[in-house]
Design a protein around this motif. Sequence first.
Motif, PDB file in Angstrom:
ATOM      1  N   GLN A   1      20.663   6.486  13.906  1.00 15.64           N
ATOM      2  CA  GLN A   1      19.525   5.728  13.800  1.00 15.64           C
ATOM      3  C   GLN A   1      18.421   5.768  12.825  1.00 15.64           C
ATOM      4  OE1 GLN A   1      18.315   2.720  15.535  1.00 15.64           O
ATOM      5  NE2 GLN A   1      17.092   2.678  14.229  1.00 15.64           N
ATOM      6  N   THR A   2      18.142   6.971  12.287  1.00 14.10           N
ATOM      7  CA  THR A   2      18.056   7.260  10.987  1.00 14.10           C
ATOM      8  C   THR A   2      18.614   7.037   9.567  1.00 14.10           C
ATOM      9  OG1 THR A   2      17.196   9.323  11.992  1.00 14.10           O
ATOM     10  CG2 THR A   2      16.605   9.254   9.559  1.00 14.10           C
ATOM     11  N   GLN A   3      19.418   6.651  10.040  1.00 13.35           N
ATOM     12  CA  GLN A   3      20.024   6.074   8.308  1.00 13.35           C
ATOM     13  C   GLN A   3      19.708   4.507   8.594  1.00 13.35           C
ATOM     14  OE1 GLN A   3      24.301   6.488   8.513  1.00 13.35           O
ATOM     15  NE2 GLN A   3      24.421   8.492   8.978  1.00 13.35           N
ATOM     16  N   GLN A   4      19.974   4.026   9.503  1.00 14.85           N
ATOM     17  CA  GLN A   4      19.461   2.630   9.219  1.00 14.85           C
ATOM     18  C   GLN A   4      17.775   2.335   9.274  1.00 14.85           C
ATOM     19  OE1 GLN A   4      20.675   0.369  12.684  1.00 14.85           O
ATOM     20  NE2 GLN A   4      22.767   1.733  13.457  1.00 14.85           N
ATOM     21  N   THR A   5      16.984   3.493  10.020  1.00 11.96           N
ATOM     22  CA  THR A   5      15.307   2.924   9.429  1.00 11.96           C
ATOM     23  C   THR A   5      15.341   3.248   7.868  1.00 11.96           C
ATOM     24  OG1 THR A   5      15.196   3.793  11.795  1.00 11.96           O
ATOM     25  CG2 THR A   5      13.653   4.222  10.068  1.00 11.96           C
ATOM     26  N   LEU A   6      16.436   4.374   6.983  1.00 13.49           N
ATOM     27  CA  LEU A   6      16.136   4.433   5.988  1.00 13.49           C
ATOM     28  C   LEU A   6      16.972   3.615   4.475  1.00 13.49           C
ATOM     29  CD1 LEU A   6      15.872   6.492   3.393  1.00 13.49           C
ATOM     30  CD2 LEU A   6      17.843   7.168   3.451  1.00 13.49           C
ATOM     31  N   TRP A   7      17.848   2.816   5.588  1.00  8.94           N
ATOM     32  CA  TRP A   7      18.621   1.654   4.219  1.00  8.94           C
ATOM     33  C   TRP A   7      17.238   0.471   4.328  1.00  8.94           C
ATOM     34  CZ3 TRP A   7      21.218   4.514   2.123  1.00  8.94           C
ATOM     35  CH2 TRP A   7      22.926   5.246   3.070  1.00  8.94           C
ATOM     36  N   ARG A   8      16.885  -0.122   5.532  1.00  8.94           N
ATOM     37  CA  ARG A   8      15.519  -0.920   6.360  1.00  8.94           C
ATOM     38  C   ARG A   8      14.661  -0.529   4.458  1.00  8.94           C
ATOM     39  NH1 ARG A   8      11.225  -0.915   7.626  1.00  8.94           N
ATOM     40  NH2 ARG A   8      11.574   0.950   9.592  1.00  8.94           N
TER      41      ARG A   8
ATOM     42  N   PHE B   1      22.211   1.850  -4.423  1.00  4.16           N
ATOM     43  CA  PHE B   1      23.010   2.383  -5.509  1.00  4.16           C
ATOM     44  C   PHE B   1      23.147   3.628  -4.238  1.00  4.16           C
ATOM     45  CE2 PHE B   1      22.690   0.054  -9.762  1.00  4.16           C
ATOM     46  CZ  PHE B   1      23.657   0.209  -9.561  1.00  4.16           C
ATOM     47  N   ILE B   2      24.282   3.917  -2.991  1.00  4.16           N
ATOM     48  CA  ILE B   2      24.370   5.057  -2.323  1.00  4.16           C
ATOM     49  C   ILE B   2      25.223   5.559  -2.575  1.00  4.16           C
ATOM     50  CG2 ILE B   2      23.106   2.910  -0.866  1.00  4.16           C
ATOM     51  CD1 ILE B   2      25.440   3.172   0.934  1.00  4.16           C
ATOM     52  N   GLY B   3      25.966   7.077  -1.637  1.00  6.54           N
ATOM     53  CA  GLY B   3      27.083   7.678  -1.715  1.00  6.54           C
ATOM     54  C   GLY B   3      27.998   7.402  -1.571  1.00  6.54           C
ATOM     55  N   HIS B   4      29.686   7.480  -1.855  1.00 11.56           N
ATOM     56  CA  HIS B   4      30.773   7.007  -1.969  1.00 11.56           C
ATOM     57  C   HIS B   4      31.335   7.082  -0.654  1.00 11.56           C
ATOM     58  CE1 HIS B   4      31.894  11.631  -1.427  1.00 11.56           C
ATOM     59  NE2 HIS B   4      33.264  11.840  -1.041  1.00 11.56           N
ATOM     60  N   SER B   5      30.520   8.279   0.268  1.00  9.69           N
ATOM     61  CA  SER B   5      30.832   8.123   2.144  1.00  9.69           C
ATOM     62  C   SER B   5      30.184   7.794   3.125  1.00  9.69           C
ATOM     63  CB  SER B   5      31.218   9.450   2.448  1.00  9.69           C
ATOM     64  OG  SER B   5      30.062   9.826   2.576  1.00  9.69           O
ATOM     65  N   GLU B   6      28.982   6.526   2.243  1.00 13.11           N
ATOM     66  CA  GLU B   6      28.223   5.972   3.022  1.00 13.11           C
ATOM     67  C   GLU B   6      28.613   4.529   3.201  1.00 13.11           C
ATOM     68  OE1 GLU B   6      24.844   9.756   2.083  1.00 13.11           O
ATOM     69  OE2 GLU B   6      25.045   7.557   1.026  1.00 13.11           O
ATOM     70  N   ARG B   7      27.767   3.915   4.406  1.00 12.08           N
ATOM     71  CA  ARG B   7      27.537   2.462   3.947  1.00 12.08           C
ATOM     72  C   ARG B   7      26.238   2.230   4.031  1.00 12.08           C
ATOM     73  NH1 ARG B   7      30.733   4.117   1.627  1.00 12.08           N
ATOM     74  NH2 ARG B   7      32.884   3.314   1.633  1.00 12.08           N
ATOM     75  N   VAL B   8      24.930   0.795   4.266  1.00 16.45           N
ATOM     76  CA  VAL B   8      24.491   0.371   4.373  1.00 16.45           C
ATOM     77  C   VAL B   8      25.048  -0.062   5.725  1.00 16.45           C
ATOM     78  CG1 VAL B   8      22.727  -1.753   4.457  1.00 16.45           C
ATOM     79  CG2 VAL B   8      23.437  -0.269   2.282  1.00 16.45           C
ATOM     80  N   SER B   9      23.550  -0.004   7.225  1.00 13.75           N
ATOM     81  CA  SER B   9      24.164  -1.014   8.546  1.00 13.75           C
ATOM     82  C   SER B   9      22.396  -1.067   9.356  1.00 13.75           C
ATOM     83  CB  SER B   9      24.949   0.090   9.376  1.00 13.75           C
ATOM     84  OG  SER B   9      23.837   1.547   9.073  1.00 13.75           O
TER      85      SER B   9
END
Length: 282
Positions: free
Chosen positions: A233-240, A253-261
């Motif tokens: 949930q925190t990741q999704q808030t950060l991406w937004r 640009f994000i990290g190699h193991s990360e995906r925007v969601s």
Amino acid sequence: MTPRRRSDIVFEESDFQRIAAFAKSEYGLHLEPSKKAMIHSRLGKRIAALNLNGFAEYDKYLKANIEAESEHFISALTTNVTNFYREKHHFEQLQADVLPKLIERARSGGRVRLWSAGCSSGPEPYSLAGSVILLCPEAPMLNIRILATDIDPFVLRRAEAAVYSDEEAKIPPGVWADQVFEKAGGKRTEFRVRSDVHSLVSFRRLNINGPWPMSGLFDVIMCRNMAIYFDSQTQQTLWRRLAEQLVPGGMLFIGHSERVSGPATALVEAAGVTAYRKRSAS
């Protein structure tokens, strides 16, 4: 009083839960149970240095001295692994496809802003600045600036010093090294960032999960290998929030193991390997 030894400090499940709850509420950090040994070791060392009786006493000390102690707390819980031109393909994409248009705008009197979020000890923002200088030697005279932020004040001080050891200054083969460091003859044990590269970067302390004081939008944001510290949930808030901080057409640009969601997927589209472009408003 005999100094305490780290090995004598007991770390119970209740201690982990207290530390994890505080890290989540104050900084958005999600501490997995698999991190218990690391937390015991790193914070145990701090507790021993303070000569406290254990984690329960440290919890009280931390909350009573939050401004001063937060530096040590954050530094103990996060791992600052970074290199110059790490994930080289991002910088190749920047130099070939992204920066030329931004530099053209700056040369016409326009504003260009880049942000290295979670900059650690500085290699990422200095790599960004080196790429800008390569394509635009007069960049310090134009309206081009790079903001570099991190929550850890210790690594920020190192970044501002802009001096790196031989091991820290390792750079992929090619022309990359000359883009960042001052030239010097003979064998070097220290590498200093070029003054023109340094001049493009401003370092600031920022809790990425707190308020953002920046008023303007960014053309490029690098936020790589930071979201791995947060829950979904925190990741999704950060991406937004990051997507909202980009100009239309701006790059994330994000990290190699990360995906925007999450909601951010409506705001950005894939534009390379772990690279996203802000959609234009329809």
